[in-house]
Design a protein around this motif. Structure first.
Motif, PDB file in Angstrom:
ATOM      1  N   UNK A   1      -6.478  12.005  -1.809  1.00 12.59           N
ATOM      2  CA  UNK A   1      -5.062  12.145  -2.136  1.00 12.59           C
ATOM      3  C   UNK A   1      -4.407  10.806  -1.823  1.00 12.59           C
ATOM      4  N   UNK A   2      -3.803  10.210  -2.830  1.00  7.30           N
ATOM      5  CA  UNK A   2      -3.389   8.818  -2.773  1.00  7.30           C
ATOM      6  C   UNK A   2      -1.929   8.665  -3.170  1.00  7.30           C
ATOM      7  N   UNK A   3      -1.182   7.899  -2.388  1.00  8.11           N
ATOM      8  CA  UNK A   3       0.111   7.392  -2.839  1.00  8.11           C
ATOM      9  C   UNK A   3      -0.014   5.872  -2.929  1.00  8.11           C
ATOM     10  N   UNK A   4       0.326   5.343  -4.069  1.00  3.49           N
ATOM     11  CA  UNK A   4       0.148   3.924  -4.351  1.00  3.49           C
ATOM     12  C   UNK A   4       1.479   3.302  -4.767  1.00  3.49           C
ATOM     13  N   UNK A   5       1.755   2.136  -4.201  1.00  2.00           N
ATOM     14  CA  UNK A   5       2.938   1.349  -4.563  1.00  2.00           C
ATOM     15  C   UNK A   5       2.465   0.027  -5.135  1.00  2.00           C
TER      16      UNK A   5
ATOM     17  N   UNK B   1       2.714   2.274 -12.500  1.00  2.00           N
ATOM     18  CA  UNK B   1       3.064   1.371 -11.398  1.00  2.00           C
ATOM     19  C   UNK B   1       2.922   2.168 -10.100  1.00  2.00           C
ATOM     20  N   UNK B   2       3.976   2.809  -9.617  1.00  2.00           N
ATOM     21  CA  UNK B   2       3.870   3.638  -8.410  1.00  2.00           C
ATOM     22  C   UNK B   2       3.442   5.053  -8.809  1.00  2.00           C
ATOM     23  N   UNK B   3       2.609   5.679  -7.974  1.00  2.00           N
ATOM     24  CA  UNK B   3       2.182   7.036  -8.309  1.00  2.00           C
ATOM     25  C   UNK B   3       1.570   7.736  -7.107  1.00  2.00           C
ATOM     26  N   UNK B   4       1.492   9.054  -7.228  1.00  2.00           N
ATOM     27  CA  UNK B   4       0.627   9.840  -6.361  1.00  2.00           C
ATOM     28  C   UNK B   4      -0.505  10.382  -7.215  1.00  2.00           C
ATOM     29  N   UNK B   5      -1.733  10.337  -6.696  1.00  3.20           N
ATOM     30  CA  UNK B   5      -2.893  10.841  -7.430  1.00  3.20           C
ATOM     31  C   UNK B   5      -3.756  11.711  -6.542  1.00  3.20           C
TER      32      UNK B   5
ATOM     33  N   UNK C   1      12.546  18.614  -3.446  1.00  2.03           N
ATOM     34  CA  UNK C   1      12.987  17.237  -3.626  1.00  2.03           C
ATOM     35  C   UNK C   1      12.077  16.236  -2.952  1.00  2.03           C
ATOM     36  N   UNK C   2      11.122  16.687  -2.145  1.00  9.68           N
ATOM     37  CA  UNK C   2      10.191  15.793  -1.464  1.00  9.68           C
ATOM     38  C   UNK C   2       8.755  16.192  -1.820  1.00  9.68           C
ATOM     39  N   UNK C   3       8.351  15.934  -3.074  1.00  6.39           N
ATOM     40  CA  UNK C   3       7.058  16.423  -3.541  1.00  6.39           C
ATOM     41  C   UNK C   3       5.864  15.780  -2.875  1.00  6.39           C
ATOM     42  N   UNK C   4       6.048  14.661  -2.169  1.00 13.47           N
ATOM     43  CA  UNK C   4       4.910  14.018  -1.534  1.00 13.47           C
ATOM     44  C   UNK C   4       4.396  14.840  -0.360  1.00 13.47           C
ATOM     45  N   UNK C   5       5.270  15.626   0.235  1.00 19.47           N
ATOM     46  CA  UNK C   5       4.886  16.382   1.410  1.00 19.47           C
ATOM     47  C   UNK C   5       4.297  17.724   0.967  1.00 19.47           C
TER      48      UNK C   5
ATOM     49  N   UNK D   1       5.889   7.814  -9.587  1.00 13.46           N
ATOM     50  CA  UNK D   1       6.880   7.725  -8.524  1.00 13.46           C
ATOM     51  C   UNK D   1       7.706   6.447  -8.682  1.00 13.46           C
ATOM     52  N   UNK D   2       8.775   6.377  -7.930  1.00 10.31           N
ATOM     53  CA  UNK D   2       9.545   5.139  -7.791  1.00 10.31           C
ATOM     54  C   UNK D   2       9.694   4.881  -6.309  1.00 10.31           C
ATOM     55  N   UNK D   3       8.931   3.918  -5.803  1.00  9.84           N
ATOM     56  CA  UNK D   3       8.894   3.656  -4.365  1.00  9.84           C
ATOM     57  C   UNK D   3       9.647   2.389  -3.986  1.00  9.84           C
TER      58      UNK D   3
END
Length: 254
Positions: free
Chosen positions: A164-168, A101-105, A16-20, A245-247
């Motif tokens: 490795x990027x998380x963007x809002x 819009x929001x994403x991890x890349x 449930x926490x794919x960013x980690x 993502x939805x941040x």
């Protein structure tokens, strides 16, 4: 709690926490992510298109040449489109057909020669620089013209590197900007930008969406793709994947 129950909770949280998850070269797509470039021409033409900005001067199909990975012999794509020769950014940049819009890349790149230059654009607006030999705020891994990385994690020419990027995306209410875009970035597994706000688009109208809008400060609520820059250099790309993502109400930190 028994060890078995604790293990079950850990597995649930991991799902449930794919960013980690792992960062760095070789990181495979996380659950729900889409692989958009594996280094083959087939995937290039399936998932990417030219950004037809005011300086666009190439023609379809995409002219970014296929190449061979100098390390393991696998397929890679070079940013050395002939139309970008001489550093003519915007002439042959490529962007994902899908917009975000929001994403991890995750983006893996290989700078072949000293001074090699390209760039990764978040939402076809905000450039994360690829420029060998430059450690300024216009250099390698900088949020261009705004923020230098907190650590020098570059592996150098002739080696693979990974962002490795998380963007809002910027937030708006009734068409009015209420929150700047933000990003957290790991470079080869080292965190170099933490929930950093991004002020504007740099480079003018040839740089991307909103580049010519109020000098790059007039950000609009338009989704954009992940863009790679052609500047007449052999910068190779492979293993690029993206997860939407939805941040809302959340930080980009991970």
């Amino acid at each position: 709690m028994s060890p078995k129950a604790l293990f079950a909770v850990i597995l649930f949280l991991a799902g449930t926490m794919p960013l980690f998850s792992q960062t760095g070269v070789g990181t495979k797509p996380i659950k729900g992510a889409k692989l958009v470039l594996d280094g083959t021409e087939k995937m290039l033409h399936k998932n990417w298109e030219y950004w037809e900005g005011p300086r666009f001067s190439s023609t379809m199909p995409i002219k970014w040449p296929a190449a061979t990975d100098p390390i393991d012999g696998g397929p890679v794509i070079s940013s050395n489109d002939p139309a970008g020769a001489g550093g003519k950014y915007g002439a042959a940049d490529i962007v994902t057909k899908e917009k975000y819009r929001d994403f991890r890349a995750h983006v893996e790149f290989f700078v072949k020669d000293p001074g090699g230059n390209s760039g990764v654009y978040l939402q076809n607006r905000y450039e994360i620089q690829i420029l060998d030999g430059d450690n300024t705020n216009h250099g390698m891994a900088a949020i261009i013209n705004e923020q230098i990385p907190t650590s020098d994690a570059y592996n150098g020419t002739g080696k693979w590197n990974a962002y490795d990027i998380v963007f809002k995306a910027a937030r708006f209410e009734n068409g009015v900007l209420t929150e700047k875009a933000r990003t957290t970035i790991y470079f080869n597994g080292v965190k170099i930008h933490e929930d950093q706000p991004i002020q504007q688009v740099w480079g003018g109208p040839n740089s991307g969406i909103d580049g010519g809008n109020d000098g790059g400060k007039g950000i609009t609520d338009t989704p954009g793709g992940l863009k790679l820059q052609a500047e007449g250099h052999d910068v190779f790309y492979r293993n690029i994947w993206i997860k939407k993502l939805d941040l809302d109400g959340k930080s980009t930190d991970f």
